[in-house]
Design a protein around this motif. Structure first.
Motif, PDB file in Angstrom:
ATOM      1  N   HIS A 104      39.100  45.359  36.520  1.00  0.00           N
ATOM      2  CA  HIS A 104      40.423  45.422  35.886  1.00  0.00           C
ATOM      3  C   HIS A 104      41.496  45.147  36.935  1.00  0.00           C
ATOM      4  O   HIS A 104      41.195  45.057  38.133  1.00  0.00           O
ATOM      5  CB  HIS A 104      40.661  46.824  35.287  1.00  0.00           C
ATOM      6  CG  HIS A 104      40.763  47.884  36.350  1.00  0.00           C
ATOM      7  ND1 HIS A 104      39.665  48.342  37.055  1.00  0.00           N
ATOM      8  CD2 HIS A 104      41.837  48.551  36.855  1.00  0.00           C
ATOM      9  CE1 HIS A 104      40.059  49.247  37.941  1.00  0.00           C
ATOM     10  NE2 HIS A 104      41.378  49.388  37.858  1.00  0.00           N
ATOM     11  N   ASP A 106      45.452  46.940  37.755  1.00  0.00           N
ATOM     12  CA  ASP A 106      46.164  48.146  37.325  1.00  0.00           C
ATOM     13  C   ASP A 106      47.321  47.803  36.377  1.00  0.00           C
ATOM     14  O   ASP A 106      48.135  46.926  36.669  1.00  0.00           O
ATOM     15  CB  ASP A 106      46.648  48.932  38.543  1.00  0.00           C
ATOM     16  CG  ASP A 106      45.461  49.440  39.359  1.00  0.00           C
ATOM     17  OD1 ASP A 106      44.381  49.635  38.758  1.00  0.00           O
ATOM     18  OD2 ASP A 106      45.614  49.625  40.578  1.00  0.00           O
ATOM     19  N   HIS A 255      39.983  44.450  40.563  1.00  0.00           N
ATOM     20  CA  HIS A 255      39.156  45.323  41.391  1.00  0.00           C
ATOM     21  C   HIS A 255      38.268  46.184  40.515  1.00  0.00           C
ATOM     22  O   HIS A 255      38.501  46.314  39.303  1.00  0.00           O
ATOM     23  CB  HIS A 255      40.011  46.188  42.325  1.00  0.00           C
ATOM     24  CG  HIS A 255      40.996  47.059  41.612  1.00  0.00           C
ATOM     25  ND1 HIS A 255      42.196  46.604  41.135  1.00  0.00           N
ATOM     26  CD2 HIS A 255      40.942  48.373  41.274  1.00  0.00           C
ATOM     27  CE1 HIS A 255      42.848  47.590  40.553  1.00  0.00           C
ATOM     28  NE2 HIS A 255      42.108  48.682  40.618  1.00  0.00           N
TER      29      HIS A 255
HETATM   30 FE   LIG Z   1      42.493  50.345  39.370  1.00  0.00          FE
END
Ligand SMILES: [Fe+2]
Ligand SMILES: O=C(O)CCC(=O)C(=O)O
Length: 292
Positions: A104, A106, A255
């Motif tokens: 994903h 953030d 990440h």
């Molecule tokens: Fe994350």
């Protein structure tokens, strides 16, 4: 003070040497760090010793900070510091457990995703608990021509509401109030980075629908793009040591935290998070130049 950079991977990522994050950086050093961050997407600082206040102070110089909500896992004295951890103290979790165990970036499920995140390792397990990073500029550039044509000008829907139970099976279902706070959002798949101008492939684990495509085709395309974006050749694996701090750019990298024996071992990380901007559509592809 001049900074020195050492590549972490063939296409992206750099270790920064010669910077003490516990001190206020002078303007030239800060500019060099920002330039390196734009160029390399992921910056690693080693042997860092910084208090939460210093962590916040450094990150704030890169842009406005985001406070993670609910406040449950933010440090009470420094709500800009979000704790990722499996540690319990007095029977209470000190941080969010199993955060980000899946590819994903953030805030991808929000209308204004986070520009960057800066994760600092305080306690790490003897093995596992690595973080993987994927270079989504490289992924975009490597897509076949027909896929470039399919995604040109298209947006994907990212839905916390539809996928919460899939990605967080260990958590309670969302309440109606939480659903109201996290409505579905649509983001461009070819994404223009506001600073570099280069095009990244923007997709992620909360993506579930593609503008103008039948549901089945959209699902297949999302799966394909997500697997493509995280292909091993685009990935840098960070094996944490205590004192490592990694600054990543959510606009051009994904990440994924990896598992570890979280019954036997402790892992405690502090994260500051930068506010972002609504993702920009790349009207035409602009590849990142090769690293010289
Ligand atoms: Fe994350
Ligand atoms: O714990 C990690 O390695 C990363 C967790 C994560 O996704 C994050 O902090 O944004």
């Amino acid at each position: 003070m001049p900074i020195e950079l050492r590549p972490l991977h063939d296409t992206f990522g750099a270790e920064v040497l010669g910077v003490d994050l516990a001190r206020e950086l002078d303007g030239a050093t800060l500019a060099a760090v920002e330039e390196a961050w734009t160029r390399h997407s992921i910056l690693l600082f080693r042997d860092v010793r910084m208090t939460p206040a210093q962590h916040v102070a450094f990150t704030r110089r890169l842009g406005p900070l985001h406070v993670m909500e609910p406040l449950e896992f933010d440090l009470p004295e420094h709500p800009e510091v979000f704790v990722v951890s499996n540690v319990e103290e007095d029977g209470k979790a000190v941080g969010l457990k199993r955060a980000g165990w899946g590819w994903h970036s953030d805030g991808e499920d929000k209308a204004v995703p986070n520009a960057g995140s800066f994760l600092y390792a305080l306690e790490v397990p003897p093995e596992g608990g690595d973080t993987l990073f994927a270079d989504t500029y490289a992924a975009f550039a490597a897509l076949p021509a027909d896929v470039h044509r399919t995604i040109a000008g298209r947006r994907a829907c990212f839905s916390r509401i539809r996928l919460h139970h899939v990605h967080y099976p260990h958590m309670k279902p969302l309440t109606d109030e939480q659903k109201a706070q996290r409505p579905d959002v649509w983001h461009p798949i070819p994404r223009r980075h506001p600073r570099s101008g280069w095009t990244a492939l923007y997709i992620g684990r909360w993506a579930c629908e593609v503008e103008g495509l039948p549901a089945d085709d959209a699902r297949d395309l999302i799966r394909y793009l997500q697997e493509f974006a995280t292909r091993p050749d685009f990935v840098y694996r960070h094996r944490w040591k205590v004192g490592d701090a990694v600054l990543w750019d959510n606009r051009c990298a994904q990440h994924c935290a990896t598992e570890f024996d979280d019954v036997r071992h402790r892992r405690r990380m502090h994260r500051t998070t930068l506010e972002g901007e609504p993702p920009l559509l790349a009207e035409r592809p602009v590849p990142r130049p090769a690293r010289g």
